[in-house]
Scaffold this active site. Structure first.
Site, mmCIF file in Angstrom:
data_model
loop_
_atom_site.group_PDB
_atom_site.id
_atom_site.type_symbol
_atom_site.label_atom_id
_atom_site.label_comp_id
_atom_site.label_asym_id
_atom_site.label_seq_id
_atom_site.Cartn_x
_atom_site.Cartn_y
_atom_site.Cartn_z
ATOM 1 N N GLU A 144 54.064 66.134 7.395
ATOM 2 C CA GLU A 144 52.693 65.628 7.366
ATOM 3 C C GLU A 144 52.644 64.241 8.004
ATOM 4 O OE1 GLU A 144 50.713 66.118 3.553
ATOM 5 O OE2 GLU A 144 51.762 68.018 3.314
ATOM 6 N N THR B 283 56.999 78.652 2.633
ATOM 7 C CA THR B 283 58.410 78.495 2.283
ATOM 8 C C THR B 283 58.700 79.359 1.065
ATOM 9 O OG1 THR B 283 58.340 76.238 3.108
ATOM 10 C CG2 THR B 283 60.179 76.801 1.647
ATOM 11 N N THR C 158 55.882 75.021 -7.490
ATOM 12 C CA THR C 158 56.853 75.286 -8.562
ATOM 13 C C THR C 158 56.127 75.946 -9.728
ATOM 14 O OG1 THR C 158 58.096 73.346 -7.881
ATOM 15 C CG2 THR C 158 58.572 74.202 -10.075
ATOM 16 N N CYS D 144 56.795 69.283 -0.930
ATOM 17 C CA CYS D 144 57.851 70.283 -0.689
ATOM 18 C C CYS D 144 59.271 69.917 -1.070
ATOM 19 C CB CYS D 144 57.801 70.707 0.773
ATOM 20 S SG CYS D 144 56.274 71.595 1.121
ATOM 21 N N GLY E 150 58.429 61.629 -1.803
ATOM 22 C CA GLY E 150 57.369 62.411 -2.431
ATOM 23 C C GLY E 150 57.023 63.587 -1.534
ATOM 24 N N ASP F 8 40.650 81.717 3.965
ATOM 25 C CA ASP F 8 41.085 81.132 2.699
ATOM 26 C C ASP F 8 40.135 81.601 1.608
ATOM 27 O OD1 ASP F 8 42.999 78.330 2.282
ATOM 28 O OD2 ASP F 8 41.785 79.043 0.599
ATOM 29 N N LYS G 145 65.255 77.238 5.846
ATOM 30 C CA LYS G 145 64.131 76.344 5.538
ATOM 31 C C LYS G 145 64.437 75.522 4.280
ATOM 32 C CE LYS G 145 60.303 74.346 5.093
ATOM 33 N NZ LYS G 145 59.928 73.209 5.917
ATOM 34 N N LEU G 146 64.902 76.188 3.230
ATOM 35 C CA LEU G 146 65.214 75.458 1.998
ATOM 36 C C LEU G 146 66.348 74.459 2.243
ATOM 37 C CD1 LEU G 146 65.166 78.206 -0.820
ATOM 38 C CD2 LEU G 146 63.342 76.673 -0.106
HETATM 39 P P1 NAD Z 1 48.067 74.240 0.769
HETATM 40 O O1 NAD Z 1 47.956 74.300 -0.703
HETATM 41 O O2 NAD Z 1 47.554 73.048 1.498
HETATM 42 O O3 NAD Z 1 47.321 75.522 1.422
HETATM 43 C C1 NAD Z 1 47.474 76.814 0.964
HETATM 44 C C2 NAD Z 1 46.114 77.503 1.030
HETATM 45 O O4 NAD Z 1 46.283 78.898 0.745
HETATM 46 C C3 NAD Z 1 45.095 76.981 0.009
HETATM 47 O O5 NAD Z 1 43.952 76.500 0.686
HETATM 48 C C4 NAD Z 1 44.772 78.217 -0.854
HETATM 49 O O6 NAD Z 1 43.418 78.261 -1.280
HETATM 50 C C5 NAD Z 1 45.099 79.350 0.080
HETATM 51 N N1 NAD Z 1 45.368 80.626 -0.590
HETATM 52 C C6 NAD Z 1 46.180 80.858 -1.653
HETATM 53 N N2 NAD Z 1 46.199 82.169 -1.944
HETATM 54 C C7 NAD Z 1 45.367 82.787 -1.057
HETATM 55 C C8 NAD Z 1 44.997 84.140 -0.847
HETATM 56 N N3 NAD Z 1 45.500 85.111 -1.608
HETATM 57 N N4 NAD Z 1 44.130 84.419 0.147
HETATM 58 C C9 NAD Z 1 43.640 83.434 0.936
HETATM 59 N N5 NAD Z 1 43.978 82.121 0.780
HETATM 60 C C10 NAD Z 1 44.834 81.805 -0.201
HETATM 61 O O7 NAD Z 1 49.600 74.485 1.120
HETATM 62 P P2 NAD Z 1 50.410 73.958 2.405
HETATM 63 O O8 NAD Z 1 50.816 72.536 2.202
HETATM 64 O O9 NAD Z 1 49.685 74.346 3.632
HETATM 65 O O10 NAD Z 1 51.740 74.825 2.273
HETATM 66 C C11 NAD Z 1 51.738 76.200 2.516
HETATM 67 C C12 NAD Z 1 53.175 76.692 2.564
HETATM 68 O O11 NAD Z 1 53.850 76.050 3.651
HETATM 69 C C13 NAD Z 1 53.998 76.371 1.317
HETATM 70 O O12 NAD Z 1 54.893 77.418 1.077
HETATM 71 C C14 NAD Z 1 54.769 75.123 1.716
HETATM 72 O O13 NAD Z 1 55.997 75.018 1.028
HETATM 73 C C15 NAD Z 1 55.014 75.356 3.181
HETATM 74 N N6 NAD Z 1 55.164 74.143 4.006
HETATM 75 C C16 NAD Z 1 54.341 73.069 3.797
HETATM 76 C C17 NAD Z 1 54.457 71.955 4.626
HETATM 77 C C18 NAD Z 1 53.577 70.744 4.447
HETATM 78 O O14 NAD Z 1 53.803 69.763 5.140
HETATM 79 N N7 NAD Z 1 52.579 70.762 3.588
HETATM 80 C C19 NAD Z 1 55.381 71.955 5.672
HETATM 81 C C20 NAD Z 1 56.190 73.079 5.851
HETATM 82 C C21 NAD Z 1 56.057 74.182 5.021
HETATM 83 C C1 UGA Z 2 59.140 67.362 4.953
HETATM 84 C C2 UGA Z 2 60.086 67.685 6.114
HETATM 85 O O1 UGA Z 2 60.339 66.481 6.846
HETATM 86 C C3 UGA Z 2 59.481 68.735 7.046
HETATM 87 O O2 UGA Z 2 60.423 69.083 8.049
HETATM 88 C C4 UGA Z 2 59.122 69.972 6.213
HETATM 89 O O3 UGA Z 2 58.501 70.944 7.029
HETATM 90 C C5 UGA Z 2 58.183 69.577 5.104
HETATM 91 O O4 UGA Z 2 58.823 68.567 4.280
HETATM 92 C C6 UGA Z 2 57.847 70.712 4.184
HETATM 93 O O5 UGA Z 2 58.558 71.676 4.092
HETATM 94 O O6 UGA Z 2 56.808 70.528 3.551
HETATM 95 P P1 UGA Z 2 56.985 65.873 4.652
HETATM 96 O O7 UGA Z 2 57.265 66.064 3.205
HETATM 97 O O8 UGA Z 2 55.632 66.145 5.161
HETATM 98 O O9 UGA Z 2 57.982 66.780 5.515
HETATM 99 O O10 UGA Z 2 57.334 64.367 5.083
HETATM 100 P P2 UGA Z 2 58.706 63.586 5.343
HETATM 101 O O11 UGA Z 2 58.543 62.766 6.536
HETATM 102 O O12 UGA Z 2 59.883 64.463 5.290
HETATM 103 O O13 UGA Z 2 58.763 62.594 4.095
HETATM 104 C C7 UGA Z 2 58.991 63.081 2.787
HETATM 105 C C8 UGA Z 2 59.134 61.894 1.840
HETATM 106 O O14 UGA Z 2 60.359 61.197 2.088
HETATM 107 C C9 UGA Z 2 58.024 60.863 1.992
HETATM 108 O O15 UGA Z 2 57.655 60.375 0.722
HETATM 109 C C10 UGA Z 2 58.676 59.769 2.821
HETATM 110 O O16 UGA Z 2 58.078 58.512 2.660
HETATM 111 C C11 UGA Z 2 60.096 59.812 2.253
HETATM 112 N N1 UGA Z 2 61.116 59.243 3.160
HETATM 113 C C12 UGA Z 2 61.321 59.786 4.389
HETATM 114 C C13 UGA Z 2 61.906 58.185 2.724
HETATM 115 O O17 UGA Z 2 61.751 57.693 1.590
HETATM 116 N N2 UGA Z 2 62.880 57.689 3.566
HETATM 117 C C14 UGA Z 2 63.098 58.213 4.800
HETATM 118 O O18 UGA Z 2 64.012 57.719 5.510
HETATM 119 C C15 UGA Z 2 62.302 59.284 5.222
#
Ligand code: NAD
Ligand code: UGA
Length: 458
Positions: free
Chosen positions: A164, A131, A93, A275, A272, A36, A219-220
């Site tokens: 999460e 994503t 975004t 994503c 919230g 990172d 995914k979207l």
């Molecule tokens: P995050 O912000 O927690 O982590 C991303 C990391 O990438 C940061 O620590 C940042 O410093 C690092 N970074 C950015 N540019 C870099 C570079 N050029 N070289 C090295 N490091 C670099 O993000 P996240 O929540 O882990 O999400 C990452 C991706 O996964 C996003 O596209 C998100 O939509 C997707 N996603 C997130 C979740 C989730 O639950 N958070 C679940 C599924 C998919």
């Molecule tokens: C969501 C998807 O569930 C994951 O599959 C996906 O990988 C991820 O987004 C992503 O792309 O980042 P996440 O946002 O971590 O995961 O958590 P969720 O459990 O989906 O909850 C999202 C929000 O919806 C939370 O604020 C939760 O409290 C709310 N929620 C969930 C409700 O209000 N009602 C429900 O019945 C379920």
């Protein structure tokens, strides 16, 4: 030690860290490095205080770190050594220029493509873990084609579906793993390499292989469908509050239809997380770009209902408290966007707190994992905020409790003791419908659930 495969993940965030920890645990013969640009984050991954909270994460990192899992800021050398590179950087975004407020900001993602061509001496498989908008692998490929040594980089899409708070469980027992590739000889060969990683612990029938663009778009669409269910039930909750129907009874009655299913039908103060909103906005943006106005409008309503729900929740609080919260102490139970995480990105709790502060309330916020982030989120406007780890103390002298996160602990507090210490009349606004409303009413609270008749003593 001689490792079987050298895997790198660029981006040590909520996805990169837990995903690589699980791969390291399940594939002990592979060397996994996570890099990172954020030095503090890497330091934290190498410390006893990990940068994110996820149940079981500490235990797995403890087992693998320094054995076959490494966290580093040495991006150059790590790229050079890797055979497979997962790109898991943030794709928020866009906040500026064309597409601001809608499209994905791909600057971080694109920078990794340049880092890869500058530091590679061999061909590699590049795996999109972030994503991304559909067709983005094409842009990655075009940049990678400019490699000075004319190296071949095969781009694979492997979106992450973990949620999460349950990240480790989702990674160990996923509903499915999706791997998209070009349907060419080299594309299919690269896809098999990625299938092989997951096949260490995921049953083969759960590993879906598709073409690249289906994988990116799936995914979207998965996130859009999940969020749509929440907006659907939340829209019904507003109708319930007008008609004395009970949204939980409706969710149960509707969800027992096996074609509909019971999950993701919990009415709340709104969804919230980092994503749902960004991915739907991205979907809307893409549809508009292709001239599909009706499609874009359809999905945009999911976001609009979510905004409506959050606003409605705050308006209900103010209305119930005699149309003013000025100088009233309000205990905010929770701040994370959901339970079992410290993440507050797009948290409805943040929205509620900001709105109540604008109305000049005094807030005491309690959350077992998210207080550090809450402090950052409210920086500059938290003169009237107390951060409190103990929910009981947070409620002393408060006129109201507002539940914004569904932490288990809130269900089992001694509300009689809490009630005694609160200002009267005492209110509870249960933005998650997790409390025993009848019992609270009997204690003396005025209770306002979501999508159910309120229980008041007036
Ligand atoms: P995050 O912000 O927690 O982590 C991303 C990391 O990438 C940061 O620590 C940042 O410093 C690092 N970074 C950015 N540019 C870099 C570079 N050029 N070289 C090295 N490091 C670099 O993000 P996240 O929540 O882990 O999400 C990452 C991706 O996964 C996003 O596209 C998100 O939509 C997707 N996603 C997130 C979740 C989730 O639950 N958070 C679940 C599924 C998919
Ligand atoms: C969501 C998807 O569930 C994951 O599959 C996906 O990988 C991820 O987004 C992503 O792309 O980042 P996440 O946002 O971590 O995961 O958590 P969720 O459990 O989906 O909850 C999202 C929000 O919806 C939370 O604020 C939760 O409290 C709310 N929620 C969930 C409700 O209000 N009602 C429900 O019945 C379920």
């Amino acid at each position: 030690m001689n490792f079987g495969k050298n895997i790198l993940c660029i981006g040590a965030g909520y996805v990169g860290g837990p995903t690589m920890a699980v791969i390291a645990m399940k594939c002990p013969e592979y060397k996994i490095t996570v890099v990172d640009t954020n030095e503090d984050r890497i330091k934290a991954w190498n410390s006893n205080h990990l940068p994110i909270f996820e149940p079981r994460l500490e235990e797995i990192v403890g087992q693998t770190r320094g054995v076959n899992l490494f966290f580093s800021t040495d991006i150059k050398n790590s790229i050079k050594e890797a055979e497979i590179i997962f790109v898991s950087v943030n794709t928020p975004t866009k906040t500026f220029g064309y597409g601001a407020g809608m499209a994905s900001d791909l600057q971080y993602w694109e920078k990794t493509a340049y880092q890869i061509i500058e530091n590679s001496e061999d061909p590699k498989i590049i795996v999109e873990k972030s994503t991304l908008p559909v067709k983005k692998a094409q842009a990655m490929e075009r940049i990678l084609k400019e490699s000075k040594n004319h190296l071949h980089f095969e781009v694979i899409s492997n979106p992450e579906f973990l949620a999460e708070g349950s990240a480790i469980r989702d990674l160990i027992e996923p509903d499915r793993v999706l791997i998209g590739s070009h349907q060419t000889e080299s594309g299919l060969k690269a896809a098999i390499e990625i299938v092989d990683i997951y096949a260490h612990w995921v049953p083969r029938e759960k590993i879906i292989t598709t073409n690249l663009w289906s994988s990116e778009l799936s995914k979207l669409v998965a996130n859009a469908f999940l969020a749509q269910r929440i907006s659907s039930i939340n829209s019904v909750s507003a109708l319930c509050e007008k008609t004395e129907a009970d949204v939980s009874e409706i969710a149960y009655a509707v969800g027992t239809d096996s074609r509909i299913g019971s999950k993701f039908l919990n009415a709340s103060l709104g969804f919230g997380g980092s994503c749902f909103k960004k991915d739907i906005l991205n979907l809307v943006y893409i549809a508009r770009n292709y001239g599909l106005t009706e499609v874009a409008d359809y999905w945009e309503m999911v976001i609009k209902i979510n905004e409506y729900q959050q606003e409605r929740f705050v308006r209900n609080i103010i209305k119930a408290m005699f149309n003013t919260v000025v100088d009233k102490k309000i205990a905010i139970f929770g701040f994370a966007f959901k339970a079992n995480t410290g993440d507050t990105r797009e948290s409805p709790g943040k929205y509620v707190a900001k709105k109540l502060l604008e109305e000049r309330a005094i807030l005491s916020i309690t959350d077992s994992q998210a207080l550090d982030n809450a402090r950052l989120d409210l920086a500059g406007m938290d003169g009237n905020v107390i951060y409190e780890t103990d929910p009981f103390k947070a409620a002393i002298d408060a006129s109201a409790i507002v539940v914004v996160t569904e932490w288990e602990i809130f269900k089992y507090l001694d509300y009689e003791r809490i009630f005694e210490k609160m200002k009267k009349p005492a209110f509870i606004f249960d933005g998650r419908n997790i409390l025993n409303h009848q019992q609270l009413f009997k204690i003396g609270f005025n209770v306002y659930p979501i999508g159910k008749p309120s229980l008041t003593h007036f």
